[in-house]
Enzyme design. Structure first.
Site, PDB file in Angstrom:
ATOM      1  N   SER A  63      30.005  19.855 113.549  1.00 48.02           N
ATOM      2  CA  SER A  63      29.442  18.334 113.644  1.00 48.02           C
ATOM      3  C   SER A  63      28.111  18.488 114.675  1.00 48.02           C
ATOM      4  O   SER A  63      27.259  17.497 114.714  1.00 48.02           O
ATOM      5  CB  SER A  63      30.330  17.569 114.214  1.00 48.02           C
ATOM      6  OG  SER A  63      30.948  16.790 113.162  1.00 48.02           O
ATOM      7  N   LYS A  66      24.979  17.439 112.996  1.00 46.31           N
ATOM      8  CA  LYS A  66      24.629  15.898 112.656  1.00 46.31           C
ATOM      9  C   LYS A  66      23.385  15.588 113.463  1.00 46.31           C
ATOM     10  O   LYS A  66      22.797  14.812 112.989  1.00 46.31           O
ATOM     11  CB  LYS A  66      26.028  15.058 113.057  1.00 46.31           C
ATOM     12  CG  LYS A  66      27.178  15.411 112.189  1.00 46.31           C
ATOM     13  CD  LYS A  66      28.351  14.698 112.088  1.00 46.31           C
ATOM     14  CE  LYS A  66      29.612  15.029 111.249  1.00 46.31           C
ATOM     15  NZ  LYS A  66      30.626  14.655 111.813  1.00 46.31           N
ATOM     16  N   TYR A 188      25.842  18.801 102.897  1.00 42.24           N
ATOM     17  CA  TYR A 188      26.666  18.168 104.133  1.00 42.24           C
ATOM     18  C   TYR A 188      27.412  19.622 104.697  1.00 42.24           C
ATOM     19  O   TYR A 188      27.480  19.949 105.792  1.00 42.24           O
ATOM     20  CB  TYR A 188      27.626  17.008 103.919  1.00 42.24           C
ATOM     21  CG  TYR A 188      28.384  16.638 105.053  1.00 42.24           C
ATOM     22  CD1 TYR A 188      28.142  16.280 106.464  1.00 42.24           C
ATOM     23  CD2 TYR A 188      29.884  17.070 105.156  1.00 42.24           C
ATOM     24  CE1 TYR A 188      28.668  16.013 107.459  1.00 42.24           C
ATOM     25  CE2 TYR A 188      30.690  16.884 106.314  1.00 42.24           C
ATOM     26  CZ  TYR A 188      30.073  16.222 107.496  1.00 42.24           C
ATOM     27  OH  TYR A 188      31.128  16.127 108.422  1.00 42.24           O
ATOM     28  N   TYR A 240      33.417  11.608 119.213  1.00 42.98           N
ATOM     29  CA  TYR A 240      34.452  10.886 118.250  1.00 42.98           C
ATOM     30  C   TYR A 240      35.064   9.804 119.107  1.00 42.98           C
ATOM     31  O   TYR A 240      34.171   9.262 119.490  1.00 42.98           O
ATOM     32  CB  TYR A 240      35.557  11.935 117.862  1.00 42.98           C
ATOM     33  CG  TYR A 240      35.128  13.440 117.580  1.00 42.98           C
ATOM     34  CD1 TYR A 240      34.475  13.470 116.408  1.00 42.98           C
ATOM     35  CD2 TYR A 240      35.373  14.474 118.229  1.00 42.98           C
ATOM     36  CE1 TYR A 240      34.076  14.535 116.136  1.00 42.98           C
ATOM     37  CE2 TYR A 240      34.869  15.439 117.932  1.00 42.98           C
ATOM     38  CZ  TYR A 240      34.254  15.765 116.706  1.00 42.98           C
ATOM     39  OH  TYR A 240      33.742  17.209 116.250  1.00 42.98           O
ATOM     40  N   VAL A 258      34.121  20.726 115.637  1.00 42.43           N
ATOM     41  CA  VAL A 258      35.261  21.078 115.504  1.00 42.43           C
ATOM     42  C   VAL A 258      35.588  22.577 115.613  1.00 42.43           C
ATOM     43  O   VAL A 258      36.544  23.215 115.698  1.00 42.43           O
ATOM     44  CB  VAL A 258      36.238  20.686 114.356  1.00 42.43           C
ATOM     45  CG1 VAL A 258      36.578  19.064 114.560  1.00 42.43           C
ATOM     46  CG2 VAL A 258      35.362  20.929 112.982  1.00 42.43           C
TER      47      VAL A 258
HETATM   48  N1  GLU Z   1      32.501  19.677 108.801  1.00 40.37           N
HETATM   49  C1  GLU Z   1      33.250  19.041 109.657  1.00 40.37           C
HETATM   50  C2  GLU Z   1      33.869  17.834 108.782  1.00 40.37           C
HETATM   51  O1  GLU Z   1      33.341  17.095 108.185  1.00 40.37           O
HETATM   52  C3  GLU Z   1      32.792  18.477 110.826  1.00 40.37           C
HETATM   53  C4  GLU Z   1      33.678  17.875 111.832  1.00 40.37           C
HETATM   54  C5  GLU Z   1      33.369  17.823 113.306  1.00 40.37           C
HETATM   55  O2  GLU Z   1      32.967  19.185 113.539  1.00 40.37           O
HETATM   56  O3  GLU Z   1      33.673  17.134 113.687  1.00 40.37           O
HETATM   57  O4  GLU Z   1      35.286  17.599 108.819  1.00 40.37           O
END
Ligand code: GLU
Length: 304
Positions: A63, A66, A188, A240, A258
């Site tokens: 993530s 992002k 993605y 989060y 994650v």
């Molecule tokens: N590729 C992961 C997902 O979409 C990223 C989640 C993350 O790192 O928070 O579940």
């Protein structure tokens, strides 16, 4: 500031902590990572570097990517993108379907999965060769050609990414996805699979500490205003449903993934990346958060 001494103390103190944590296993390829890996890299605005542990080992940034896709979308799409994604903290898990339904397909922010999928859709529309062009952008920020997708991780997530498929389909049903679901998710899953070392990621995030300019050659990549907004979104939405706790304990804009990484910055001071795979119950690196809390406490350098 004697960073070498402070980092030694941080490492020694974190080693003594017994923190509960679990490796993310919903992406099978991530479950193979050694839970005892632990690295940290600090890069200062004057170009000096400090690190310890496994800071030169590649890990899945997940993530954290992002922030990079949001930055590129801001360059390409401008303010029009804020009609499709909001900038409010979610207070919910990163992959919440309920919230997206309540909010009629407008994701809370670009750093939760639904928001990042909308950003991926923008990039798929805007870029001639989306995956290649995104990688080129990230390599430029990093000042390195050594950055790549981890295709095994991307493939592993593509096989098991049912919740992300649900989010993307819901966005499509609400007319907030212009391209095909599978095309957007392919982008993605690849963006999330990018592998970097702590050092490479700290170099990449330096642009957010340096008002939008690359540190290594001074080239402007983002306006000062875009950089301010990105940092504000990291501060309020980067962890989060634990963004408040991270602000409270660490006091820096940042983003977790994650894969166990956390990247954070202090404007005009430094960028710092820590990697430790076991995650706390909110999905953030347990030791990573502790290490950054110690760092800002010992240096007195948080943004507050
Ligand atoms: N590729 C992961 C997902 O979409 C990223 C989640 C993350 O790192 O928070 O579940």
């Amino acid at each position: 500031m004697n960073y070498s001494k402070i980092l030694k103390e941080v490492k020694a103190e974190v080693d003594l902590l017994e923190l509960e944590g679990h490796i993310a296993n919903y992406i099978p390829e991530l479950a193979k990572v050694d839970p005892d890996r632990f690295g940290l890299h600090l890069q200062c605005i004057d170009g000096t570097h400090f690190d310890f542990g496994d800071s030169q080992m590649k890990f899945s940034i997940q993530s954290i990517s992002k922030v990079l896709s949001m930055a590129l979308a801001m360059k390409l799409e401008g303010v029009a993108m804020w009609e499709r994604v909001d900038v409010e903290p979610s207070g919910n898990p990163f992959n919440s379907l309920i919230q997206l339904e309540h909010e009629h397909g407008i994701p809370r922010n670009p750093l939760i999965n639904a928001g990042a999928i909308v950003i991926a859709d923008i990039l798929v529309s805007r870029l001639a060769n989306p995956k290649v062009d995104f990688l080129t952008f990230v390599r430029k920020l990093a000042g390195s050609e050594e950055i790549d997708f981890d295709l095994k991780v991307a493939e592993s997530e593509a096989k098991t990414g049912f919740t992300n498929r649900a989010l993307a389909n819901f966005l499509k049903a609400n007319f907030n996805l212009k391209n095909e679901v599978e095309e957007v998710l392919d982008f993605y899953f690849h963006q999330c699979s990018i592998a970097m070392t702590c050092r490479e990621l700290a170099e990449t995030f330096m642009v957010f500490a340096n008002h939008g300019c690359l540190l290594h050659n001074g080239e402007r990549m983002l306006s000062a205003s875009q950089t301010k907004r990105i940092n504000a979104i990291m501060q309020t939405c980067g962890f989060y449903d634990e963004a408040g706790e991270f602000s409270f304990r660490v006091g820096l804009p940042g983003k977790s993934g994650v894969g166990g990484g956390i990247a954070a910055i202090h404007p005009q001071q430094y960028s710092v990346v820590v990697w430790s795979p076991p995650l706390n119950e909110k999905g953030n690196s347990a030791k990573g958060m502790a290490a950054l809390e110690l760092l800002t406490t010992k240096t007195g350098l948080s943004i507050f």
